[in-house]
Design a protein around this motif. Structure first.
Motif, PDB file in Angstrom:
ATOM      1  N   ASN A   2       0.697  -1.323  -0.071  1.00  0.00           N
ATOM      2  CA  ASN A   2       0.184  -0.234   0.169  1.00  0.00           C
ATOM      3  C   ASN A   2       0.199   1.348  -0.011  1.00  0.00           C
ATOM      4  N   LEU A   4       1.461   3.568   2.150  1.00  0.00           N
ATOM      5  CA  LEU A   4       2.241   3.935   3.203  1.00  0.00           C
ATOM      6  C   LEU A   4       3.531   3.880   2.961  1.00  0.00           C
ATOM      7  N   GLU A 118      -9.987  -1.550  -6.138  1.00  0.00           N
ATOM      8  CA  GLU A 118      -8.816  -1.942  -4.902  1.00  0.00           C
ATOM      9  C   GLU A 118      -7.863  -3.151  -6.468  1.00  0.00           C
ATOM     10  N   CYS A 221       6.644  11.932   1.891  1.00  0.00           N
ATOM     11  CA  CYS A 221       5.481  12.488   1.996  1.00  0.00           C
ATOM     12  C   CYS A 221       4.876  12.610   0.383  1.00  0.00           C
ATOM     13  N   GLU A 228      -1.421   7.872  -3.059  1.00  0.00           N
ATOM     14  CA  GLU A 228      -3.048   8.372  -3.093  1.00  0.00           C
ATOM     15  C   GLU A 228      -3.879   9.308  -3.758  1.00  0.00           C
ATOM     16  N   THR A 234      -9.624   3.554  -2.468  1.00  0.00           N
ATOM     17  CA  THR A 234      -8.837   3.493  -1.350  1.00  0.00           C
ATOM     18  C   THR A 234      -8.211   4.467  -0.764  1.00  0.00           C
ATOM     19  N   GLY A 235      -7.750   4.084   1.010  1.00  0.00           N
ATOM     20  CA  GLY A 235      -6.705   4.781   1.260  1.00  0.00           C
ATOM     21  C   GLY A 235      -7.587   6.322   2.227  1.00  0.00           C
ATOM     22  N   LEU A 236      -6.370   6.939   2.991  1.00  0.00           N
ATOM     23  CA  LEU A 236      -7.294   8.012   3.665  1.00  0.00           C
ATOM     24  C   LEU A 236      -7.835   8.651   2.584  1.00  0.00           C
ATOM     25  N   MET A 237      -7.699   9.045   1.111  1.00  0.00           N
ATOM     26  CA  MET A 237      -8.107  10.184   0.132  1.00  0.00           C
ATOM     27  C   MET A 237      -8.743   9.335  -0.520  1.00  0.00           C
ATOM     28  N   GLY A 238      -9.244   8.423   0.079  1.00  0.00           N
ATOM     29  CA  GLY A 238     -10.005   7.492  -1.185  1.00  0.00           C
ATOM     30  C   GLY A 238     -11.408   8.062  -1.371  1.00  0.00           C
ATOM     31  N   SER A 240     -15.482   8.564  -1.507  1.00  0.00           N
ATOM     32  CA  SER A 240     -16.888   7.923  -1.202  1.00  0.00           C
ATOM     33  C   SER A 240     -17.546   7.604  -1.216  1.00  0.00           C
TER      34      SER A 240
END
Length: 253
Positions: A2, A4, A118, A221, A228, A234-238, A240
């Motif tokens: 992934n 991260l 995914e 970063c 991302e 997927t992920g933190l910025m996926g 919705s």
């Protein structure tokens, strides 16, 4: 892996490059530390830095374009569903069954879209329409218009369904990320070489190492942001799925 884990690996490679320069510097003779040698290394790293900046900018632009494109496609698909339901509402009570089928098909549709996105890039995936989609399409075409108004509404509803189906196929065809892995590997190699040069001729101290630590973390970063954005489902910025899932309210009994 992934985003991260890849970013942490990039950080380790870059800061590790700086540590390599620290350990190699004492092994260099005076001839290697001559001013001319330093100038050549500075020119070489400047050239590599320029290439790395161009590639990094290209990757960020490509990832942002992918994110915006898929976000807009999800919004367009949601809009098509709302328009389709509105047309069926205008059609009359005869379309109540079709409207109910439309609501039943939204959850499986969202589940399938997010599950497909995914799947890792390069893995073979075959598209197959769901039972809910086939049933809805058949029932929509079986409507029997009584006048020109209903006939026009049915035609527009079929067109709205076709538009939504095309957007759905575009999302399927664009499954996975758009960032080529060799791009990332080459970029990280260039950045690692630059970090080695930073400590190759400069004496390492707390300030220097702290600066390089922050710099390596910043590049990691940036890679994380690229990955991302390139995989927006997927992920933190996926993206919705809540908007699509709640696009239509339940029918009143």
């Amino acid at each position: 892996m992934n985003a991260l884990l890849i970013s942490l690996l990039v950080f380790a490679v870059l800061f590790g490059g700086a540590l390599v320069g620290v350990f190699v510097r004492p092994l260099l003779s005076e001839s290697h530390l001559h001013a001319d040698s330093k100038d050549v290394v500075k020119l070489a790293t400047g050239l590599i830095g320029t290439l790395a900046a161009l590639v990094l900018g290209l990757l960020i632009a490509s990832a942002k374009s992918t994110f915006d494109q898929k976000t807009n496609q999800v919004r367009q698909l949601t809009t098509s569903i709302i328009v389709l339901d509105d047309l069926l509402t205008q059609y009359g009570p005869e379309a109540a069954g079709v409207r109910n089928l439309l609501r039943q098909s939204i959850q499986p549709l969202a589940n399938r879209i997010w599950r497909e996105q995914e799947i890792p890039t390069g893995k073979p995936v075959h598209f197959q329409s769901t039972t809910e989609a086939w049933t809805f399409e058949n029932e929509l075409e079986r409507l029997s218009p009584k006048d020109d108004v209903q006939r026009s509404l049915q035609s527009r509803a079929i067109q709205a369904f076709t538009d939504g189906a095309q957007i759905r196929l575009q999302l399927f065809a664009q499954t996975g990320g758009s960032i080529p892995t060799p791009f990332l590997i080459i970029l990280v190699f260039w950045l690692g070489a630059i970090f080695v040069s930073f400590t190759l001729f400069a004496r390492a101290n707390l300030v220097v190492m702290a600066s390089l630590l922050v710099c390596a973390l910043s590049f990691a970063c940036a890679i994380f942001l690229i990955l991302e954005l390139d995989n927006p489902f997927t992920g933190l910025m996926g993206i919705s799925s809540a908007t699509l899932r709640s696009a239509l309210s339940p029918l009143n009994p």
